[in-house]
Write a protein that holds these residues in place. Structure first.
Motif, short mmCIF file in Angstrom:
data_model
loop_
_atom_site.label_atom_id
_atom_site.label_comp_id
_atom_site.label_asym_id
_atom_site.label_seq_id
_atom_site.Cartn_x
_atom_site.Cartn_y
_atom_site.Cartn_z
N GLY A 182 0.61 -1.15 -0.18
CA GLY A 182 -0.08 -0.06 -0.12
C GLY A 182 1.01 1.27 0.16
N VAL A 183 2.16 1.14 -0.60
CA VAL A 183 2.99 2.33 -0.59
C VAL A 183 3.38 2.74 -2.04
N ASN A 184 3.11 3.74 -2.24
CA ASN A 184 3.31 4.43 -3.77
C ASN A 184 4.68 4.04 -4.31
N LYS A 185 4.50 3.42 -5.51
CA LYS A 185 5.59 2.90 -6.19
C LYS A 185 7.05 4.01 -6.19
N THR A 186 6.59 5.19 -6.38
CA THR A 186 7.71 6.07 -6.50
C THR A 186 8.08 6.54 -5.21
N THR A 187 7.56 6.40 -4.00
CA THR A 187 8.12 6.40 -2.73
C THR A 187 9.21 5.41 -2.66
N ILE A 188 8.82 3.89 -3.18
CA ILE A 188 9.86 2.87 -2.73
C ILE A 188 11.15 3.10 -3.78
N TYR A 189 10.79 3.52 -4.95
CA TYR A 189 11.98 3.82 -5.85
C TYR A 189 12.92 5.03 -5.32
N ARG A 190 12.14 6.04 -4.61
CA ARG A 190 12.91 7.00 -4.15
C ARG A 190 14.12 6.57 -2.98
N TRP A 191 13.67 5.28 -2.23
CA TRP A 191 14.84 5.04 -1.33
C TRP A 191 15.64 3.85 -1.90
N TRP A 192 14.91 2.95 -2.44
CA TRP A 192 15.65 1.97 -3.13
C TRP A 192 15.39 2.00 -4.81
N PRO A 193 16.75 2.20 -5.36
CA PRO A 193 16.54 2.28 -7.01
C PRO A 193 16.20 1.09 -7.85
N SER A 194 16.32 0.01 -7.02
CA SER A 194 16.11 -1.18 -7.92
C SER A 194 15.64 -2.56 -6.99
N LYS A 195 15.06 -3.39 -7.67
CA LYS A 195 14.53 -4.36 -6.94
C LYS A 195 15.57 -5.36 -6.07
N GLY A 196 16.75 -5.16 -6.70
CA GLY A 196 17.92 -5.80 -5.73
C GLY A 196 18.25 -5.01 -4.46
N ALA A 197 18.23 -3.80 -4.65
CA ALA A 197 18.70 -2.92 -3.63
C ALA A 197 17.48 -2.86 -2.64
N LEU A 198 16.40 -3.05 -3.13
CA LEU A 198 15.05 -3.11 -2.15
C LEU A 198 15.23 -4.53 -1.10
N LEU A 199 15.60 -5.82 -1.96
CA LEU A 199 15.48 -6.83 -1.43
C LEU A 199 16.82 -6.93 -0.50
N GLY A 200 17.96 -6.44 -0.80
CA GLY A 200 19.15 -6.32 0.08
C GLY A 200 18.72 -5.58 1.53
N ALA A 201 18.24 -4.61 1.53
CA ALA A 201 17.66 -3.82 2.50
C ALA A 201 16.61 -4.52 3.31
N ALA A 202 15.52 -5.16 2.56
CA ALA A 202 14.63 -6.28 3.31
C ALA A 202 15.14 -7.30 4.08
#
Lengths: 197, 197
Positions: free
Chosen positions: A47-67
């Motif tokens: 339920g978070v806007n896609k652009t918000t996610i991209y602002r913090w993590w520029p790629s799926k890989g970066a997001l997964l690493g953080a998660a």
């Protein structure tokens, strides 16, 4: 940019709903594998806007690493029972719980299994494990201070023997763990390390 | 029927081209995963008639079970170096080679990773590991006879500590193994088991 990303990895400077984003990321990974994981899917589920996610993590890989590093489901706190033996047993019990109790086990087992199929995911798991072993250092520092082990003991070998045996028994052999499995494994490894040291 | 299948599992009574069939089965598994593995695909790749394969193994699962246990690529012979320490080091080196050297590593790593995604594959891997640990028993029997360990030592715990640490280091942490990794791991585990025993 790098300041933002470092902040997110430490869970201090991420977006307000960072844990919801991490939850959605790991849930999707467990359900659909690394190929099926998308930032769009994470946005939808959290339920978070896609652009918000991209602002913090520029790629799926970066997001997964953080998660992986930030997720509460994969938390391994450094126990402090007063003895190295007690701390390592507590750590082993946490690993067993992580590998056998839903929903954490769905995530942990599928992520660890999938590393063999995705070099990119493997790199994130490598970072995740490096982060987790770094957080366990106080266990060994206190043991050295108490005189339970010498400073030159191979900490990673101890952790890998214990965690690896648990993985073998639970994930590969799929055998129920004897009640005293943790105690006997820790006892064996610790006595051996002391004799070798 | 059951006589035939038992014979095939022991590689004594299978079809003439059993190894080619097993090779094709494991190659396809490594390439396409358990879902992508089919008896038709195995027949095509091995050049053996589909009906011949079905005559020996009535299902894809039965074929894979036989291939895992009978495949020469996943062979773990029981070493006989004259000491338990030497035997366990040799065993560990074999496991390292299996997990790091192609083409065996492609098969081993992908099979072990995929167990977390397929309960049916997991059951076959479980049988495979039970078969392999059964074949290592002479190593421990000889060590007991030589007085190196007592008879009540927990053999599976020793093997799981050693094999598990190797898996952690090679597959999950993806770190190069120090030259003395095997020696130190065996030394630690063996000293510990003796102290505990």
């Amino acid at each position: 940019m790098s300041e933002k990303r470092n902040g997110a990895r430490r869970q201090s400077g991420g977006p307000r709903k960072a844990q919801e984003i991490f939850d959605a990321t790991l849930d999707l990974l467990a359900e659909k594998g690394y190929e099926g994981l998308t930032v769009e899917g994470v946005a939808q589920r959290s339920g978070v806007n896609k652009t918000t996610i991209y602002r913090w993590w520029p790629s799926k890989g970066a997001l997964l690493g953080a998660a992986l590093i930030g997720a509460r489901q994969l938390e391994l706190t450094a126990p402090d029972t007063g003895s190295l033996e007690g701390d390592l047993e507590a750590l082993l019990h946490t690993i067993v719980t992580l590998l056998t109790t839903r929903p954490a086990s769905d995530i942990a087992v599928s992520v660890l299994g999938a590393v063999t199929h995705s070099p990119e995911l493997a790199a994130h798991v490598k970072d995740f494990l490096a982060d987790r072993i770094a957080r366990e250092q106080p266990v060994f520092d206190r043991a050295v201070a108490r005189g339970e082990i010498t400073a030159d003991i191979d900490r990673m070998l101890l952790v890998d023997l214990l965690a690896g045996a648990t993985w073998m028994r639970v994930a590969l052999r799929q055998l129920p763990l004897e009640k005293d499995f943790a105690a006997r494994a820790v006892n064996t490894v610790l006595n051996g390390a002391r004799a070798a040291g």
